[in-house]
Design a protein around this motif. Sequence first.
Motif, short mmCIF file in Angstrom:
data_model
loop_
_atom_site.label_atom_id
_atom_site.label_comp_id
_atom_site.label_asym_id
_atom_site.label_seq_id
_atom_site.Cartn_x
_atom_site.Cartn_y
_atom_site.Cartn_z
N GLU A 11 0.83 -1.21 0.00
CA GLU A 11 0.00 0.00 0.00
C GLU A 11 0.86 1.26 0.00
N ALA A 12 1.88 1.28 0.84
CA ALA A 12 2.77 2.45 0.92
C ALA A 12 3.47 2.69 -0.42
N ALA A 13 3.94 1.63 -1.06
CA ALA A 13 4.64 1.76 -2.34
C ALA A 13 3.70 2.30 -3.42
N LEU A 14 2.47 1.81 -3.45
CA LEU A 14 1.50 2.30 -4.45
C LEU A 14 1.12 3.75 -4.19
N ARG A 15 0.99 4.13 -2.93
CA ARG A 15 0.63 5.51 -2.59
C ARG A 15 1.74 6.50 -2.96
N ARG A 16 2.98 6.03 -3.04
CA ARG A 16 4.10 6.91 -3.40
C ARG A 16 4.18 7.20 -4.89
N ILE A 17 3.44 6.50 -5.70
CA ILE A 17 3.47 6.73 -7.15
C ILE A 17 2.86 8.09 -7.44
N PRO A 18 3.56 8.93 -8.21
CA PRO A 18 3.00 10.24 -8.55
C PRO A 18 1.63 10.12 -9.21
N GLY A 19 0.68 10.89 -8.70
CA GLY A 19 -0.67 10.89 -9.23
C GLY A 19 -1.67 10.09 -8.42
N VAL A 20 -1.18 9.22 -7.52
CA VAL A 20 -2.08 8.43 -6.69
C VAL A 20 -2.57 9.30 -5.55
N ARG A 21 -3.89 9.46 -5.47
CA ARG A 21 -4.50 10.29 -4.43
C ARG A 21 -4.98 9.43 -3.26
N ALA A 22 -5.47 8.24 -3.56
CA ALA A 22 -5.98 7.34 -2.52
C ALA A 22 -5.94 5.91 -3.05
N LEU A 23 -6.09 4.98 -2.14
CA LEU A 23 -6.03 3.56 -2.48
C LEU A 23 -6.99 2.82 -1.57
N HIS A 24 -7.76 1.91 -2.12
CA HIS A 24 -8.65 1.10 -1.28
C HIS A 24 -8.91 -0.24 -1.94
N ASP A 25 -9.57 -1.11 -1.23
CA ASP A 25 -9.87 -2.46 -1.70
C ASP A 25 -8.63 -3.19 -2.21
#
Length: 92
Positions: A11-25
């Motif tokens: 989750e932390a790695a995906l959230r660090r990608i430029p343009g990612v505002r939120a992550l769920h499911d």
Amino acid sequence: VPAHLSVAEIEAALRRIPGVRALHDLHVWPLSTTVAAMTAHIEHDGLRENDELLADAQRVMAEKFHISHCTIQLENVGCRQRCEDVTAPRGP
């Protein structure tokens, strides 16, 4: 989740990608003793091309976590409540 993987780290790695505002499911599970799969909903800021953002997310999963079986749903408007309500019984 396979023992060698951490959902929190993914989750932390995906959230660090430029343009990612939120992550769920976010879900991670084993397909075999050596292969894992992942699904996630990524809410983006709309400033990048969808294919570019998706490619970055897939690259992070493959290079950092060795997960190449990914299903990622991109959203420019969060579906939080709608996603949760999909399996809820419908009234008449």
